[in-house]
Motif scaffolding. Structure first.
Motif, PDB file in Angstrom:
ATOM      1  N   GLN A 223       0.831  -1.201   0.000  1.00  0.00           N
ATOM      2  CA  GLN A 223       0.000   0.000   0.000  1.00  0.00           C
ATOM      3  C   GLN A 223       0.873   1.262   0.000  1.00  0.00           C
ATOM      4  OE1 GLN A 223      -2.900  -0.447   3.172  1.00  0.00           O
ATOM      5  NE2 GLN A 223      -4.086  -1.947   2.003  1.00  0.00           N
TER       6      GLN A 223
ATOM      7  N   HIS B 184     -16.100   5.350   1.589  1.00  0.00           N
ATOM      8  CA  HIS B 184     -15.009   5.860   2.413  1.00  0.00           C
ATOM      9  C   HIS B 184     -14.444   4.895   3.441  1.00  0.00           C
ATOM     10  CE1 HIS B 184     -16.358  10.253   1.587  1.00  0.00           C
ATOM     11  NE2 HIS B 184     -15.634   9.765   0.625  1.00  0.00           N
TER      12      HIS B 184
ATOM     13  N   SER C 111     -12.620   2.270   3.226  1.00  0.00           N
ATOM     14  CA  SER C 111     -11.266   1.749   2.991  1.00  0.00           C
ATOM     15  C   SER C 111     -11.077   0.448   3.759  1.00  0.00           C
ATOM     16  CB  SER C 111     -10.203   2.776   3.413  1.00  0.00           C
ATOM     17  OG  SER C 111      -8.890   2.368   3.038  1.00  0.00           O
TER      18      SER C 111
ATOM     19  N   GLY D 189      -7.745  -0.957   4.173  1.00  0.00           N
ATOM     20  CA  GLY D 189      -6.738  -0.108   4.782  1.00  0.00           C
ATOM     21  C   GLY D 189      -6.318  -0.613   6.155  1.00  0.00           C
TER      22      GLY D 189
ATOM     23  N   PHE E 123      -8.740  -0.645  -0.877  1.00  0.00           N
ATOM     24  CA  PHE E 123      -8.281   0.327   0.116  1.00  0.00           C
ATOM     25  C   PHE E 123      -8.234   1.679  -0.567  1.00  0.00           C
ATOM     26  CE2 PHE E 123      -3.798   1.382  -0.884  1.00  0.00           C
ATOM     27  CZ  PHE E 123      -3.504   0.440  -1.850  1.00  0.00           C
ATOM     28  N   SER E 124      -8.367   2.736   0.214  1.00  0.00           N
ATOM     29  CA  SER E 124      -8.346   4.078  -0.385  1.00  0.00           C
ATOM     30  C   SER E 124      -7.607   5.074   0.501  1.00  0.00           C
ATOM     31  CB  SER E 124      -9.766   4.583  -0.656  1.00  0.00           C
ATOM     32  OG  SER E 124     -10.571   4.462   0.487  1.00  0.00           O
ATOM     33  N   SER E 125      -6.933   4.570   1.536  1.00  0.00           N
ATOM     34  CA  SER E 125      -6.175   5.470   2.400  1.00  0.00           C
ATOM     35  C   SER E 125      -4.921   4.761   2.887  1.00  0.00           C
ATOM     36  CB  SER E 125      -7.021   5.910   3.593  1.00  0.00           C
ATOM     37  OG  SER E 125      -7.368   4.794   4.382  1.00  0.00           O
TER      38      SER E 125
END
Lengths: 272, 298
Positions: free
Chosen positions: A16, B73, B75, B78, B108-110
């Motif tokens: 990530q 939102h 995630s 994450g 995941f986005s963060s």
């Protein structure tokens, strides 16, 4: 229930971070460059929706601005509509230092965002102690009220009065307020009044203390003339339903909610 | 099995501000009811901590048309803790609008407090599957209602994959014991980009876990050499076929028509919805026919 291994989570974290570095432009594509382009496109879309005038002024410089923002900062709020706030807060000092950027661009961006924030503010009535003003209590403003301290006449661009060209330098303030019809109205105020309103609206100081501090910050004396001007402005705000009376107390942390990374209060004045 | 909820069946629309005013007028005048629009889907993040016209319009529509909740939102893949304030506000939103479940994406986005505002692919490893599943269990407990996971379009793999996508997805669903929001447009996009059969992919989905479908359009980006899930075009026939194939196996479910960019008029969207509804009805009728034939043998 099975849990992931420590090494597996470490591997996930490493992957990530590597994609984060690619999105930020810190590392080469490695075939994953499409994700950097998708992130940039999403941010550009949000910015164009919330800052159409500022983005139009930036023109071909906008994608580079987004790219630089991603390289240095990246958004912190999970809410996409906050990205514009974060970017303007980050960009304004850079614009001031850039001779190629109009001197008024930061003011225009802040005004656009504060007007937008007024459109979308939650109209929650403040705890009113009185519908009259008590010098020892904070002032109650309508929850949709927003203040912009500006050094150029950017309101002319917002209203379309001056759709193009240079904007006159003139320190002043603009109060934005949303009526019950959901229309946003703007009221220009003097720089001195804006300084007082910063103390009363942003810092929620008791009235007398806020007026004193605001006048001092503006370099004005506690004269009858100065106080009279402030009183007339507060009266006008009261007539427009922007000023409601005195609050019981300043906003508590619980009422404010968990803070997003950037609040409208951070855009009231230019970032030093 | 999906939570028992029969108020959201058929083909609904993702709510977009481009046609919000038109929709309010039609609902207010009575010219548009649940017969023409059985439900809408919304992203709660667009309405939390927000006031003004958009919220008032949504609240009015939601008082007449049932709501499905689909977020962006969480995630789920994450590694940072969920923000308690966000989950608490989301929970109140779901309660207020009586959403039968909440859904979000297998992505995941963060990373490290930086929000990337894009659905980024998870590495398809056993540990990643267990991690996402644990996060889903946590979210479900904190939201106090069922949860459905959506499969995403992915353009490149992240890291070395231990599992193929259907296996990875199945692992997450099983460990989390949650529902699947099956986005058949994403299946089609991935099939086109990565050279596999969408039909064979679908055959590996545990249909009992499918609670909801998404259909949308996609476009070819020559600059990327890829098909991209833009939600910016009408739904193509192969995607409709995937929808029908799924419904043949599952029976009635809510199907959301997504259109996020190049949004046409509400009239045009409702026309597309109607076309999809006809295909939906045919598939459900066939499902019922097959079920009736099989029943005497059960």
């Amino acid at each position: 229930m099975r849990e992931p291994s420590v090494s597996g989570l470490a591997h996930l974290a490493a992957l990530q971070h590597s994609l984060l570095a690619i999105v930020a432009g810190h590392e080469g594509d490695c075939g994953l460059g499409i994700y950097r382009r998708l992130v940039h496109a999403n941010l550009l879309h949000a910015l164009n929706a919330q800052l159409p005038l500022t983005c139009a002024e930036l023109g071909p410089g906008l994608p580079r601005l987004v790219s630089d923002f991603c390289a240095e900062e990246l958004p912190r709020s999970p809410v996409l509509r906050d990205v514009a706030f974060e970017l303007v807060r980050w960009a304004e000092p850079r614009w001031r230092a850039d001779a190629l950027v109009p001197a008024w661009l930061g003011a225009l961006a802040r005004a656009e965002l504060l007007e937008f924030d007024c459109h979308t503010a939650v109209r929650e009535p403040p705890p009113l102690a009185s519908t009259t003003l008590d010098p020892l209590l904070p002032v109650a403003f309508d929850a949709t009220c927003r203040l912009a301290c500006l050094d150029h006449r950017v309101l002319d661009r917002l209203t379309g009065t001056l759709p193009a060209g240079e904007l006159r330098a003139e320190p002043h303030g603009v109060v934005f307020h949303r009526g019950l019809d959901n229309e946003v109205h703007s009221l220009p105020v003097s720089a001195t009044d804006a300084s007082v309103l910063v103390e009363l609206l942003v810092f929620e100081r008791p009235l007398a203390e806020g007026v004193r501090r605001g006048l001092a910050a503006a370099g004005a004396s506690l004269s009858e003339a100065s106080l009279g001007a402030v009183a007339r402005t507060l009266e006008e705000l009261f007539e427009r339903g922007i000023l409601l009376g005195s609050r019981e107390r300043a906003t508590t942390g619980e009422e404010a909610g968990a803070p997003w990374p950037v609040s409208w209060r951070d855009l009231v004045r230019p970032r030093p | 099995m999906p939570p028992a909820d029969r108020s959201r069946r058929g083909v609904g629309l993702g709510l977009r501000w481009e046609f919000l005013e038109d929709l309010v007028e039609r609902v207010a005048s009575g010219s548009l009811t649940v017969d023409e629009l059985p439900f809408i889907e919304v992203a709660p993040e667009n309405y939390l901590r927000r006031g003004g016209y958009v919220v008032e319009a949504f609240e009015f529509i939601a008082s007449r048309i049932p709501v499905l909740s689909h977020g962006l939102h969480l995630s789920l893949g994450g590694l940072e803790p969920f923000a308690p304030s966000y989950l608490a506000e989301l929970r109140r939103f779901l309660e207020r609008f009586d959403a039968p479940w909440h859904s979000d994406h297998l992505c995941f986005s963060s990373v490290d407090g930086r929000m990337l505002h894009e659905l980024l692919p998870m590495p398809r490893t056993e540990d990643a599957a267990l991690h996402v599943a644990a996060r889903i269990r946590e979210v479900r407990a904190r939201l106090g209602r069922p949860f459905a996971l959506e499969n995403i379009s992915w353009y490149r793999e992240l890291g070395e994959s231990e599992l193929d996508e259907p296996t990875f997805l199945a692992r997450v669903l099983e460990e989390a014991d949650c529902g699947l929001l099956l986005d058949v447009n994403n299946v089609q996009v991935n099939a086109k980009n990565h050279g596999f059969s969408a039909t064979e992919w679908l055959a590996r989905v545990e249909t009992q876990r499918v609670w909801q479908l998404h259909v949308a359009g996609h476009e070819h980006r020559a600059s990327e050499g890829l098909f991209v899930d833009t939600h910016g075009a009408p739904v193509e026939e192969p995607v409709v076929d995937l929808m029908c194939a799924t419904l043949l196996a599952t029976g009635p479910l809510p199907v959301v028509l997504e259109r996020d960019t190049s949004v046409p008029s509400l009239e045009e969207l409702l026309a597309e919805r109607s076309r999809l509804q006809r295909s939906y009805d045919e598939a459900i009728a066939e499902h019922a026919r097959r079920t009736a034939i099989e029943a005497p043998h059960a």
